[in-house]
Design a protein around this motif. Structure first.
Motif, PDB file in Angstrom:
ATOM      1  N   UNK A 146      -4.561   4.389   0.440  1.00 38.92           N
ATOM      2  CA  UNK A 146      -5.277   3.511  -0.473  1.00 38.92           C
ATOM      3  C   UNK A 146      -6.218   2.619   0.333  1.00 38.92           C
ATOM      4  N   UNK A 147      -7.511   2.751   0.068  1.00 41.90           N
ATOM      5  CA  UNK A 147      -8.513   1.951   0.776  1.00 41.90           C
ATOM      6  C   UNK A 147      -9.470   1.243  -0.178  1.00 41.90           C
ATOM      7  N   UNK A 148      -9.341   1.465  -1.476  1.00 40.70           N
ATOM      8  CA  UNK A 148     -10.285   0.887  -2.435  1.00 40.70           C
ATOM      9  C   UNK A 148     -10.099  -0.627  -2.476  1.00 40.70           C
ATOM     10  N   UNK A 149     -11.170  -1.401  -2.234  1.00 44.80           N
ATOM     11  CA  UNK A 149     -11.016  -2.859  -2.163  1.00 44.80           C
ATOM     12  C   UNK A 149     -10.526  -3.498  -3.467  1.00 44.80           C
ATOM     13  N   UNK A 150     -10.898  -2.942  -4.601  1.00 44.39           N
ATOM     14  CA  UNK A 150     -10.437  -3.521  -5.878  1.00 44.39           C
ATOM     15  C   UNK A 150      -8.929  -3.325  -6.026  1.00 44.39           C
ATOM     16  N   UNK A 151      -8.438  -2.147  -5.664  1.00 45.42           N
ATOM     17  CA  UNK A 151      -7.004  -1.892  -5.763  1.00 45.42           C
ATOM     18  C   UNK A 151      -6.218  -2.708  -4.728  1.00 45.42           C
ATOM     19  N   UNK A 152      -6.792  -2.912  -3.559  1.00 45.68           N
ATOM     20  CA  UNK A 152      -6.132  -3.770  -2.578  1.00 45.68           C
ATOM     21  C   UNK A 152      -6.010  -5.196  -3.106  1.00 45.68           C
ATOM     22  N   UNK A 153      -7.061  -5.682  -3.726  1.00 40.96           N
ATOM     23  CA  UNK A 153      -6.994  -7.023  -4.337  1.00 40.96           C
ATOM     24  C   UNK A 153      -5.970  -7.057  -5.456  1.00 40.96           C
ATOM     25  N   UNK A 154      -5.913  -6.001  -6.238  1.00 44.62           N
ATOM     26  CA  UNK A 154      -4.942  -5.933  -7.326  1.00 44.62           C
ATOM     27  C   UNK A 154      -3.517  -5.987  -6.790  1.00 44.62           C
ATOM     28  N   UNK A 155      -3.273  -5.287  -5.704  1.00 44.99           N
ATOM     29  CA  UNK A 155      -1.946  -5.322  -5.095  1.00 44.99           C
ATOM     30  C   UNK A 155      -1.596  -6.730  -4.618  1.00 44.99           C
ATOM     31  N   UNK A 156      -2.532  -7.380  -3.954  1.00 44.14           N
ATOM     32  CA  UNK A 156      -2.276  -8.729  -3.456  1.00 44.14           C
ATOM     33  C   UNK A 156      -1.930  -9.677  -4.598  1.00 44.14           C
ATOM     34  N   UNK A 157      -2.712  -9.646  -5.640  1.00 44.94           N
ATOM     35  CA  UNK A 157      -2.484 -10.563  -6.752  1.00 44.94           C
ATOM     36  C   UNK A 157      -1.237 -10.189  -7.547  1.00 44.94           C
ATOM     37  N   UNK A 158      -0.923  -8.913  -7.619  1.00 45.46           N
ATOM     38  CA  UNK A 158       0.320  -8.500  -8.265  1.00 45.46           C
ATOM     39  C   UNK A 158       1.516  -9.052  -7.509  1.00 45.46           C
ATOM     40  N   UNK A 159       1.432  -9.026  -6.174  1.00 41.82           N
ATOM     41  CA  UNK A 159       2.514  -9.591  -5.366  1.00 41.82           C
ATOM     42  C   UNK A 159       2.597 -11.098  -5.539  1.00 41.82           C
TER      43      UNK A 159
ATOM     44  N   UNK B 108       2.549   2.594 -14.047  1.00 39.28           N
ATOM     45  CA  UNK B 108       3.664   2.918 -13.155  1.00 39.28           C
ATOM     46  C   UNK B 108       3.714   1.971 -11.957  1.00 39.28           C
ATOM     47  N   UNK B 109       2.546   1.570 -11.464  1.00 36.66           N
ATOM     48  CA  UNK B 109       2.504   0.658 -10.330  1.00 36.66           C
ATOM     49  C   UNK B 109       3.081  -0.700 -10.711  1.00 36.66           C
ATOM     50  N   UNK B 110       2.741  -1.192 -11.879  1.00 38.10           N
ATOM     51  CA  UNK B 110       3.280  -2.471 -12.338  1.00 38.10           C
ATOM     52  C   UNK B 110       4.802  -2.411 -12.436  1.00 38.10           C
ATOM     53  N   UNK B 111       5.317  -1.306 -12.951  1.00 38.90           N
ATOM     54  CA  UNK B 111       6.770  -1.155 -13.064  1.00 38.90           C
ATOM     55  C   UNK B 111       7.425  -1.064 -11.694  1.00 38.90           C
ATOM     56  N   UNK B 112       6.784  -0.337 -10.768  1.00 37.60           N
ATOM     57  CA  UNK B 112       7.340  -0.198  -9.423  1.00 37.60           C
ATOM     58  C   UNK B 112       7.367  -1.544  -8.696  1.00 37.60           C
ATOM     59  N   UNK B 113       6.321  -2.327  -8.847  1.00 34.38           N
ATOM     60  CA  UNK B 113       6.288  -3.648  -8.227  1.00 34.38           C
ATOM     61  C   UNK B 113       7.355  -4.561  -8.808  1.00 34.38           C
ATOM     62  N   UNK B 114       7.502  -4.510 -10.107  1.00 29.33           N
ATOM     63  CA  UNK B 114       8.521  -5.330 -10.759  1.00 29.33           C
ATOM     64  C   UNK B 114       9.917  -4.925 -10.287  1.00 29.33           C
ATOM     65  N   UNK B 115      10.148  -3.627 -10.181  1.00 29.63           N
ATOM     66  CA  UNK B 115      11.446  -3.153  -9.724  1.00 29.63           C
ATOM     67  C   UNK B 115      11.719  -3.539  -8.278  1.00 29.63           C
ATOM     68  N   UNK B 116      10.701  -3.421  -7.424  1.00 25.59           N
ATOM     69  CA  UNK B 116      10.876  -3.770  -6.012  1.00 25.59           C
ATOM     70  C   UNK B 116      11.175  -5.247  -5.840  1.00 25.59           C
ATOM     71  N   UNK B 117      10.556  -6.077  -6.671  1.00 26.71           N
ATOM     72  CA  UNK B 117      10.737  -7.526  -6.551  1.00 26.71           C
ATOM     73  C   UNK B 117      12.168  -7.962  -6.840  1.00 26.71           C
ATOM     74  N   UNK B 118      12.941  -7.130  -7.513  1.00 28.86           N
ATOM     75  CA  UNK B 118      14.315  -7.512  -7.848  1.00 28.86           C
ATOM     76  C   UNK B 118      15.209  -7.599  -6.619  1.00 28.86           C
TER      77      UNK B 118
ATOM     78  N   UNK C  43       0.825  -1.212   0.000  1.00 28.48           N
ATOM     79  CA  UNK C  43       0.000   0.000   0.000  1.00 28.48           C
ATOM     80  C   UNK C  43       0.856   1.259   0.000  1.00 28.48           C
ATOM     81  N   UNK C  44       1.949   1.225   0.740  1.00 29.88           N
ATOM     82  CA  UNK C  44       2.860   2.368   0.766  1.00 29.88           C
ATOM     83  C   UNK C  44       3.477   2.576  -0.614  1.00 29.88           C
ATOM     84  N   UNK C  45       3.843   1.503  -1.271  1.00 25.96           N
ATOM     85  CA  UNK C  45       4.400   1.603  -2.620  1.00 25.96           C
ATOM     86  C   UNK C  45       3.386   2.215  -3.575  1.00 25.96           C
TER      87      UNK C  45
END
Length: 367
Positions: free
Chosen positions: A199-212, A145-155, A126-128
């Motif tokens: 960030x409190x939107x439930x759809x975006x929270x689910x998106x973050x979980x599944x992206x991870x 941008x979020x997809x790129x940030x997650x990919x970069x963080x995962x490295x 959520x902070x990311x």
């Protein structure tokens, strides 16, 4: 006390760099966001008593020194020296640090250096996402941008963490949202978002979980006990059952943090789903002299290869001391009793203690 390998603290935070007065210090002894009731102190809690039991001798005082005397001695030494003495006593060899909390906190490398250990970062989802939103334009650019940030963080990260329990609750729809749903939710959130809004939107929270989940890195999920920003009834780990089923076979381990007072439910999920693990951190720190009983309850169902040690240390180096001392004492007393009763062999007790202290975390986080 039980002989253990260097501990892996798989869930913790930085410590404050400056000196503290009694009021600001004792605020870290409770999950409350308000002062103690008039005429009382948060030192009069299991956590407060544990701090007074274990920490004063490390600063040259007798156990159970009065709070004012302890804090005066802490100021005499200075925040850095006191932190060095306290953290150096913990026996933690590896810190996995959640960097998503605000404040003048030590980063992973500084924390580990003070303790004479090593560190890796745990990225808070959520902070990311909120940092990305601060610099993105519209919904489409945010999603990209979020997809790129997650990919970069995962490295470089050891894993990800979600505080969806705070932001909405764990009763989220278990399936991943579709791309149009994510885009629409991003537009709704960004349109109504204030600067630095959460960030409190439930759809975006689910998106973050599944992206991870798709990164294959371990995903930590806050469950159970927390500050008043949390609805505790929405943080029961059993609410994650459908999400756990949906993520089975995806190559992502789920680590259920804290759990208390639902820690038996977390243990059940760890027992029946291969990719689910349980944690004890905050539970032991806040139950203090009762930590042995809580740990015993966690060991009722949780497979011994599925329970991970942590302190959830935050702000005060004292909380790392308390977390490690309570863990060592509780585990030593429990396993020692089971060996004396003949329920466990001494060799099995030593082996299981090593798994919980470090081995399980090393395997889960590929350390």
């Amino acid at each position: 006390m039980l002989e253990l390998p260097p501990l892996v603290d798989h869930h913790c935070h930085g410590v404050l760099r400056g000196d503290l007065g009694i009021g600001s210090f004792e605020a870290f002894l409770s999950e409350s966001d308000a002062p103690a009731a008039p005429g009382t102190s948060f030192f009069d809690t299991q956590t407060g008593f544990a701090v007074r039991r274990w920490c004063p001798p490390l600063l040259g005082l007798d156990p159970h020194a009065p709070p004012a005397r302890y804090l005066a001695r802490r100021r005499e030494l200075g925040a850095y020296e006191a932190g060095r003495r306290l953290l150096g006593d913990t026996g933690i060899g590896m810190f996995l640090v959640d960097t998503g909390l605000p404040g003048d906190l030590t980063g992973p490398e500084e924390l580990a250096r003070t303790a004479g250990g090593r560190s890796r970062e745990i990225v808070r989802l959520e902070h990311l996402a909120e940092r990305v939103a601060d610099t993105s334009g519209g919904a489409a650019s945010f999603v990209t941008d979020l997809a790129q940030a997650l990919h970069g963080a995962a490295r470089t990260a050891a894993g990800f963490k979600s505080v969806a329990a705070y932001r909405y609750g764990l009763g989220l729809a278990p399936e991943p949202p579709t791309a149009p749903e994510v885009l629409r939710a991003a537009g709704q959130w960004l349109t109504g978002r204030r600067p630095a809004g959460r960030l409190t939107h439930p759809v975006l929270l689910r998106h973050l979980l599944w992206s991870a989940v798709t990164t294959g890195l371990p995903l930590q999920l806050h469950t159970g006990f927390g500050d008043p920003d949390l609805r505790l009834d929405r943080a029961d780990p059993l609410l994650l059952t459908d999400f756990v089923k949906a993520t089975a076979g995806r190559g992502c381990d789920l680590v259920l943090l804290h759990g208390y007072p639902y820690h038996r439910g977390a243990g059940y999920l760890a027992a029946v789903f291969p990719h689910v693990y349980a944690d004890m951190g905050l539970a032991l720190t806040h139950t203090g002299a009762r930590a042995r009983d809580v740990l015993a309850e966690m060991l009722e169902l949780t497979p011994f290869g599925k329970l991970l040690f942590s302190t959830d240390g935050y702000g005060l180096p004292e909380l790392y001391v308390v977390g490690t001392r309570l863990f060592r004492t509780a585990l030593g007393e429990l396993l020692g009793a089971w060996v004396r009763e003949g329920a466990w062999s001494r060799a099995d007790a030593r082996r299981v203690a090593g798994l919980i202290a470090a081995g399980n975390a090393r395997r889960v986080y590929d350390l």
